[in-house]
Design a protein around this motif. Structure first.
Motif, mmCIF file in Angstrom:
data_model
loop_
_atom_site.group_PDB
_atom_site.id
_atom_site.type_symbol
_atom_site.label_atom_id
_atom_site.label_comp_id
_atom_site.label_asym_id
_atom_site.label_seq_id
_atom_site.Cartn_x
_atom_site.Cartn_y
_atom_site.Cartn_z
ATOM 1 N N GLU A 1 0.867 -1.408 -0.074
ATOM 2 C CA GLU A 1 -0.098 0.170 0.055
ATOM 3 C C GLU A 1 0.861 1.285 -0.143
ATOM 4 O O GLU A 1 0.282 2.486 0.171
ATOM 5 C CB GLU A 1 -1.091 0.124 1.239
ATOM 6 C CG GLU A 1 -1.908 -1.089 1.302
ATOM 7 C CD GLU A 1 -2.827 -0.896 2.756
ATOM 8 O OE1 GLU A 1 -3.714 -0.335 2.901
ATOM 9 O OE2 GLU A 1 -2.025 -1.258 3.519
ATOM 10 N N GLY A 2 2.082 1.014 -0.063
ATOM 11 C CA GLY A 2 2.980 2.388 -0.124
ATOM 12 C C GLY A 2 3.361 2.658 1.231
ATOM 13 O O GLY A 2 3.908 3.929 1.396
ATOM 14 N N LEU A 3 3.271 1.899 2.160
ATOM 15 C CA LEU A 3 3.282 2.397 3.688
ATOM 16 C C LEU A 3 4.619 1.671 4.132
ATOM 17 O O LEU A 3 5.016 0.557 3.417
ATOM 18 C CB LEU A 3 2.272 1.768 4.493
ATOM 19 C CG LEU A 3 0.867 2.395 4.228
ATOM 20 C CD1 LEU A 3 -0.199 1.580 5.208
ATOM 21 C CD2 LEU A 3 0.755 3.940 4.612
ATOM 22 N N GLY A 4 5.174 2.345 5.226
ATOM 23 C CA GLY A 4 6.582 1.583 5.608
ATOM 24 C C GLY A 4 7.712 2.469 5.278
ATOM 25 O O GLY A 4 7.393 3.616 5.070
ATOM 26 N N LYS B 1 -2.141 5.053 11.198
ATOM 27 C CA LYS B 1 -1.680 4.559 9.782
ATOM 28 C C LYS B 1 -1.505 5.808 8.868
ATOM 29 O O LYS B 1 -2.542 6.444 8.717
ATOM 30 C CB LYS B 1 -2.896 3.684 9.337
ATOM 31 C CG LYS B 1 -2.718 2.891 7.959
ATOM 32 C CD LYS B 1 -3.793 1.915 7.692
ATOM 33 C CE LYS B 1 -3.674 1.266 6.325
ATOM 34 N NZ LYS B 1 -4.564 -0.043 5.924
ATOM 35 N N GLY B 2 -0.581 5.687 8.009
ATOM 36 C CA GLY B 2 -0.080 6.790 7.281
ATOM 37 C C GLY B 2 0.694 8.049 7.736
ATOM 38 O O GLY B 2 0.896 8.695 6.940
ATOM 39 N N ASP B 3 0.781 8.094 9.152
ATOM 40 C CA ASP B 3 1.584 9.127 9.662
ATOM 41 C C ASP B 3 3.095 9.072 9.144
ATOM 42 O O ASP B 3 3.716 8.021 8.975
ATOM 43 C CB ASP B 3 1.579 8.824 11.208
ATOM 44 C CG ASP B 3 0.218 9.387 11.897
ATOM 45 O OD1 ASP B 3 -0.560 10.027 11.291
ATOM 46 O OD2 ASP B 3 0.356 9.248 13.189
ATOM 47 N N ASN B 4 3.636 10.406 8.908
ATOM 48 C CA ASN B 4 4.806 10.456 8.318
ATOM 49 C C ASN B 4 5.752 10.285 9.411
ATOM 50 O O ASN B 4 5.770 11.463 10.512
ATOM 51 C CB ASN B 4 5.081 11.544 7.683
ATOM 52 C CG ASN B 4 4.478 11.653 6.343
ATOM 53 O OD1 ASN B 4 4.354 10.584 5.605
ATOM 54 N ND2 ASN B 4 3.512 12.538 5.906
ATOM 55 N N LEU C 1 9.696 7.038 7.135
ATOM 56 C CA LEU C 1 8.972 5.971 7.480
ATOM 57 C C LEU C 1 7.257 6.284 7.375
ATOM 58 O O LEU C 1 7.111 7.261 8.193
ATOM 59 C CB LEU C 1 9.384 4.811 8.377
ATOM 60 C CG LEU C 1 8.683 3.661 8.605
ATOM 61 C CD1 LEU C 1 9.504 2.533 9.014
ATOM 62 C CD2 LEU C 1 7.603 3.730 9.903
ATOM 63 N N LYS C 2 6.491 5.509 6.720
ATOM 64 C CA LYS C 2 4.933 5.940 6.918
ATOM 65 C C LYS C 2 4.625 4.816 7.855
ATOM 66 O O LYS C 2 4.798 3.493 7.452
ATOM 67 C CB LYS C 2 4.406 5.676 5.555
ATOM 68 C CG LYS C 2 4.237 7.220 4.824
ATOM 69 C CD LYS C 2 3.432 7.114 3.670
ATOM 70 C CE LYS C 2 3.414 8.412 3.102
ATOM 71 N NZ LYS C 2 2.745 9.394 3.683
ATOM 72 N N TRP C 3 3.828 5.202 8.873
ATOM 73 C CA TRP C 3 3.440 4.104 9.757
ATOM 74 C C TRP C 3 2.364 3.341 9.110
ATOM 75 O O TRP C 3 1.505 4.001 8.412
ATOM 76 C CB TRP C 3 2.709 4.840 11.221
ATOM 77 C CG TRP C 3 2.795 3.722 12.318
ATOM 78 C CD1 TRP C 3 1.736 3.465 12.766
ATOM 79 C CD2 TRP C 3 3.770 3.167 12.890
ATOM 80 N NE1 TRP C 3 1.806 2.543 14.017
ATOM 81 C CE2 TRP C 3 3.129 2.364 14.064
ATOM 82 C CE3 TRP C 3 5.069 3.111 12.876
ATOM 83 C CZ2 TRP C 3 3.934 1.525 15.004
ATOM 84 C CZ3 TRP C 3 5.894 2.351 13.783
ATOM 85 C CH2 TRP C 3 5.180 1.686 14.531
ATOM 86 N N ALA C 4 2.265 2.080 9.576
ATOM 87 C CA ALA C 4 1.214 1.194 8.760
ATOM 88 C C ALA C 4 0.025 0.696 9.656
ATOM 89 O O ALA C 4 -0.780 -0.131 8.861
ATOM 90 C CB ALA C 4 2.219 -0.139 8.270
ATOM 91 N N TYR C 5 0.037 0.912 10.739
ATOM 92 C CA TYR C 5 -1.202 0.217 11.229
ATOM 93 C C TYR C 5 -1.744 1.269 12.522
ATOM 94 O O TYR C 5 -1.095 2.109 12.934
ATOM 95 C CB TYR C 5 -1.033 -1.015 11.697
ATOM 96 C CG TYR C 5 0.031 -1.110 12.969
ATOM 97 C CD1 TYR C 5 1.459 -1.442 12.502
ATOM 98 C CD2 TYR C 5 -0.245 -0.963 14.412
ATOM 99 C CE1 TYR C 5 2.271 -1.314 13.737
ATOM 100 C CE2 TYR C 5 0.591 -1.173 15.210
ATOM 101 C CZ TYR C 5 2.000 -1.275 15.049
ATOM 102 O OH TYR C 5 3.088 -1.482 16.006
ATOM 103 N N ASN C 6 -2.897 1.013 12.917
ATOM 104 C CA ASN C 6 -3.692 1.718 14.009
ATOM 105 C C ASN C 6 -3.841 0.787 15.147
ATOM 106 O O ASN C 6 -4.048 -0.454 14.843
ATOM 107 C CB ASN C 6 -5.162 2.184 13.698
ATOM 108 C CG ASN C 6 -4.978 3.272 12.530
ATOM 109 O OD1 ASN C 6 -4.253 3.928 12.660
ATOM 110 N ND2 ASN C 6 -5.943 3.144 11.677
ATOM 111 N N THR C 7 -3.518 0.876 16.230
ATOM 112 C CA THR C 7 -3.359 -0.073 17.401
ATOM 113 C C THR C 7 -4.691 -0.612 17.635
ATOM 114 O O THR C 7 -4.694 -1.997 17.998
ATOM 115 C CB THR C 7 -2.627 0.597 18.554
ATOM 116 O OG1 THR C 7 -1.553 1.329 18.385
ATOM 117 C CG2 THR C 7 -2.424 -0.197 20.044
#
Ligand code: UT7
Length: 335
Positions: A175-178, A305-308, A325-331
């Motif tokens: 998804e372009g995250l990470g 999710k999506g945070d820079n 890195l783009k964060w990939a999940y919501n806790t």
């Protein structure tokens, strides 16, 4: 097919129970709470006091925390990398023992030493393994038992360092995250500014090296401080510029916790507001390879999710660098 990126999909952490407060340090060296707090931001650190336990003890606990939270089958882990400057023993690698103890029986494992930048460098290594397409699960652990190499009669180091460990799992993402970008640097001209002189191949252990306390960390604090401030900010600015990130675009700065004044100077130069700067130095001090994953663990619930996220570190060597890195999940969507 979308490009494979390497995303962090789980975190875990461990700090030992014993709390070394500034007040206790006042009884050990010529220092005081007011000086330590105002010059470093540190109030207390954790020390591993358990007899016979080394860095692997911390690393295993952090990995087990991650495995439990993520409900992960350790047999699925492809590689275990332990970033550390305090391996259990000089030979063999701590990571191999950690992998076996957590049940990662199908993993290859090795240690990585880049001083306080070890975890940051490890993020690049773990990412490269995932992006190669060959591996699906890389466990990266940052762990250090700094109390094993600190002279508690030296007030220039004993006030700063603490013990701890953090772990993250890297997995492929489409998804372009990470992991997006990295800028890592090194300069061997700085090696004498922060080092353990003896015990290596130049000066093997002897009665003399023990007498002269050359098995402890020695640092030129001012020199390290000056370089840390300018170089961490430089690389972070490069990362922001070449990824077109304004200070508003950056959701979090995750910076190595060595001295609050170094972190403040870095975030000021990047133009990042205080509330976006993750900080736990007051509770743990400088845990070397563990500072970045301990921040991710402590603040995991805030990360969306999506945070820079911009990571930055500086350490002995000198080694330093920055990662975007783009964060990939919501806790709340996990577990
Ligand atoms: O991850 C990389 C690892 N290391 C670092 O990042 C360390 C970077 N350096 C630092 O954080 C700082 O240089 C220190 C915290 C180590 C020292 O702070 P400083 O502001 O550079 O202090 P200083 O060494 O310049 O000393 C200032 C004064 C001196 O007294 P005078 O000469 O001005 O009278 C020192 O003797 O503070 C004195 N001092 C202390 N006083 C109480 C130095 N250390 C202490 C202490 N307690 N622990």
């Amino acid at each position: 097919m979308n490009k494979i990126t390497a995303a962090i999909t789980a975190v875990g952490a461990y700090v030992p129970d014993f709390v070394l407060t500034n007040k206790i340090l006042e009884t050990m060296v010529d220092t005081n709470d007011e000086w330590i707090t105002s010059r470093t931001g540190i109030k207390e650190r954790r020390l591993l006091k358990k007899e016979g336990a080394g860095t692997s003890y911390l690393a295993i606990k952090a990995a087990q925390d991650l495995i439990k939270k993520r409900n992960l089958d350790p047999k699925e882990i492809d590689a275990v990398i332990v970033a550390t400057i305090t391996p259990d023993v000089l030979v063999a690698a701590t990571a191999v023992y950690v992998a076996s103890e957590i049940g990662a029986e199908n993993a290859f494992a090795y240690d990585l030493n880049a001083a306080c930048s070890g975890f940051l460098y490890g993020m690049t290594t773990a990412t490269a393994l995932i992006e190669s397409g060959r591996f699906k699960k890389i466990l990266l652990i940052g762990a250090d038992k700094m109390s094993s190499i600190i002279d508690y009669e030296d007030r220039s180091t004993s006030i700063i360092f603490g013990d701890g460990a953090g772990a993250v799992l890297f997995e492929p993402n489409t998804e372009g995250l990470g992991f997006i970008d990295q800028y890592l640097r090194g300069d061997g001209a700085g090696r004498e500014a922060l080092q353990i002189k003896a015990g290596g191949s130049i000066l093997p252990p002897s009665v003399e090296t023990v007498k002269t306390k050359d098995h402890f960390v020695q640092q030129d604090g001012k020199m390290v401080f000056k370089n840390a401030v300018s170089r961490m900010a430089e690389v972070s600015e490069v990362i922001m510029q070449r990824n077109n990130l304004s200070h508003d675009d950056v959701n979090w700065l995750v910076a190595h916790q060595a001295n609050k004044r170094i972190i403040d100077a870095t975030s000021n130069r990047m133009g990042i507001a205080d509330e976006k700067v993750l900080m736990n130095i007051q509770r743990y001090g400088n845990t070397t390879s563990a500072t970045l994953p301990l921040l991710l663990s402590d603040f995991e619930s805030k990360l969306k999710k999506g945070d820079n996220i911009v990571f930055a570190a500086f350490g002995g060597g000198f080694t330093w660098g920055s990662i975007y890195l783009k964060w990939a999940y919501n806790t709340e969507h996990k577990n």
